[in-house]
Design a protein around this motif. Structure first.
Motif, PDB file in Angstrom:
ATOM      1  N   VAL A 220     -17.468 -29.494  -8.118  1.00  0.00           N
ATOM      2  CA  VAL A 220     -17.484 -30.221  -6.855  1.00  0.00           C
ATOM      3  C   VAL A 220     -18.519 -29.555  -5.961  1.00  0.00           C
ATOM      4  O   VAL A 220     -18.374 -28.387  -5.577  1.00  0.00           O
ATOM      5  N   ASP A 221     -19.584 -30.299  -5.677  1.00  0.00           N
ATOM      6  CA  ASP A 221     -20.699 -29.815  -4.865  1.00  0.00           C
ATOM      7  C   ASP A 221     -20.400 -30.091  -3.388  1.00  0.00           C
ATOM      8  O   ASP A 221     -20.419 -31.229  -2.946  1.00  0.00           O
ATOM      9  N   LEU A 222     -20.123 -29.020  -2.656  1.00  0.00           N
ATOM     10  CA  LEU A 222     -19.812 -29.124  -1.225  1.00  0.00           C
ATOM     11  C   LEU A 222     -20.933 -28.519  -0.375  1.00  0.00           C
ATOM     12  O   LEU A 222     -20.702 -28.109   0.761  1.00  0.00           O
ATOM     13  N   THR A 223     -22.152 -28.490  -0.904  1.00  0.00           N
ATOM     14  CA  THR A 223     -23.252 -27.872  -0.159  1.00  0.00           C
ATOM     15  C   THR A 223     -23.601 -28.630   1.108  1.00  0.00           C
ATOM     16  O   THR A 223     -24.197 -28.065   2.009  1.00  0.00           O
ATOM     17  N   GLY A 224     -23.202 -29.893   1.198  1.00  0.00           N
ATOM     18  CA  GLY A 224     -23.459 -30.678   2.403  1.00  0.00           C
ATOM     19  C   GLY A 224     -22.282 -30.698   3.368  1.00  0.00           C
ATOM     20  O   GLY A 224     -22.280 -31.469   4.320  1.00  0.00           O
ATOM     21  N   VAL A 225     -21.296 -29.841   3.133  1.00  0.00           N
ATOM     22  CA  VAL A 225     -20.072 -29.840   3.934  1.00  0.00           C
ATOM     23  C   VAL A 225     -20.003 -28.565   4.764  1.00  0.00           C
ATOM     24  O   VAL A 225     -20.166 -27.469   4.243  1.00  0.00           O
ATOM     25  N   ASP A 226     -19.744 -28.725   6.066  1.00  0.00           N
ATOM     26  CA  ASP A 226     -19.620 -27.574   6.959  1.00  0.00           C
ATOM     27  C   ASP A 226     -18.198 -27.326   7.424  1.00  0.00           C
ATOM     28  O   ASP A 226     -17.926 -26.347   8.104  1.00  0.00           O
ATOM     29  N   HIS A 227     -17.280 -28.230   7.074  1.00  0.00           N
ATOM     30  CA  HIS A 227     -15.897 -28.081   7.536  1.00  0.00           C
ATOM     31  C   HIS A 227     -14.925 -28.642   6.503  1.00  0.00           C
ATOM     32  O   HIS A 227     -15.119 -29.742   5.995  1.00  0.00           O
ATOM     33  N   VAL A 228     -13.907 -27.855   6.192  1.00  0.00           N
ATOM     34  CA  VAL A 228     -12.814 -28.285   5.326  1.00  0.00           C
ATOM     35  C   VAL A 228     -11.528 -27.852   6.006  1.00  0.00           C
ATOM     36  O   VAL A 228     -11.408 -26.713   6.439  1.00  0.00           O
ATOM     37  N   ASP A 229     -10.557 -28.772   6.095  1.00  0.00           N
ATOM     38  CA  ASP A 229      -9.265 -28.378   6.646  1.00  0.00           C
ATOM     39  C   ASP A 229      -8.221 -28.347   5.538  1.00  0.00           C
ATOM     40  O   ASP A 229      -8.540 -28.509   4.353  1.00  0.00           O
ATOM     41  N   SER A 230      -6.965 -28.144   5.903  1.00  0.00           N
ATOM     42  CA  SER A 230      -5.902 -27.999   4.909  1.00  0.00           C
ATOM     43  C   SER A 230      -5.722 -29.259   4.065  1.00  0.00           C
ATOM     44  O   SER A 230      -5.327 -29.168   2.894  1.00  0.00           O
ATOM     45  N   THR A 231      -6.021 -30.419   4.610  1.00  0.00           N
ATOM     46  CA  THR A 231      -5.912 -31.653   3.838  1.00  0.00           C
ATOM     47  C   THR A 231      -6.930 -31.652   2.704  1.00  0.00           C
ATOM     48  O   THR A 231      -6.605 -31.997   1.566  1.00  0.00           O
ATOM     49  N   GLY A 232      -8.166 -31.262   3.003  1.00  0.00           N
ATOM     50  CA  GLY A 232      -9.197 -31.173   1.974  1.00  0.00           C
ATOM     51  C   GLY A 232      -8.835 -30.163   0.906  1.00  0.00           C
ATOM     52  O   GLY A 232      -8.980 -30.423  -0.298  1.00  0.00           O
ATOM     53  N   VAL A 233      -8.332 -29.003   1.323  1.00  0.00           N
ATOM     54  CA  VAL A 233      -7.923 -27.974   0.366  1.00  0.00           C
ATOM     55  C   VAL A 233      -6.770 -28.491  -0.493  1.00  0.00           C
ATOM     56  O   VAL A 233      -6.730 -28.252  -1.701  1.00  0.00           O
ATOM     57  N   GLY A 234      -5.845 -29.226   0.116  1.00  0.00           N
ATOM     58  CA  GLY A 234      -4.730 -29.800  -0.635  1.00  0.00           C
ATOM     59  C   GLY A 234      -5.199 -30.731  -1.733  1.00  0.00           C
ATOM     60  O   GLY A 234      -4.604 -30.777  -2.821  1.00  0.00           O
TER      61      GLY A 234
END
Length: 165
Positions: free
Chosen positions: A91-105
């Motif tokens: 999973v390429d998240l190089t364009g992502v600057d924010h992840v919250d608990s929902t994303g981690v879930g």
């Protein structure tokens, strides 16, 4: 791969730097002739796409912030990939600057599905904030995390039984 015959559409794609994401052709025969063995990128929704690199390994690219309002699209894409029998995911998240608990879930849920098939999930992160969050939550012990897609794919191909890079 796109077939574009309009100069205006070509200009819009170029201005939005989409020519880096798609191979552009003038005609359908040209596109078909150049498609042999090529990777196929499938855009699932805004900010979510994937491509199959090998028979075993797929790369999912996410370019939207992962929070309660956007994580559903990523979850659907990743679950669909698992349903297709794709058990080795980067999973390429190089364009992502924010992840919250929902994303981690979402990542944890997909990892459970993948592990049920002896698969593996690797993440590609470059944002200091996202990496800090993963460290804080203790998730760097759960997910192999890399700085580039190439190193993540190499890891899956080298370190994970049954994955072929």
């Amino acid at each position: 791969m796109l077939v574009v015959t309009s100069e205006w559409v070509s200009g819009v794609l170029s201005e939005n730097r989409l020519t880096n994401d798609f191979r552009i052709h003038d005609t359908v025969p040209s596109a078909v002739a150049n498609a042999g063995g090529a990777e196929t990128r499938v855009v699932v929704s805004d900010g979510c796409s994937y491509e199959h690199l090998t028979d075993s390994i797929s790369v999912a690219k996410v370019t939207v912030e992962l929070d309660v309002s956007t994580a559903g699209a990523m979850r659907k894409m990743l679950v669909d990939l698992v349903k297709q029998g794709r058990f080795f995911l980067v999973v390429d998240l190089t364009g992502v600057d924010h992840v919250d608990s929902t994303g981690v879930g979402v990542f944890i849920g997909v990892l459970k599905r993948i592990r049920a098939h002896d698969g593996a999930l690797a993440l590609v992160l470059t944002s200091d904030g996202v990496l800090r969050y993963f460290r804080w939550a203790g998730l760097t012990k759960v997910f192999p995390i890399f700085g580039t897609v190439d190193t993540a794919v190499e890891f899956l191909g080298r370190e994970v039984p049954n994955a072929h890079a």
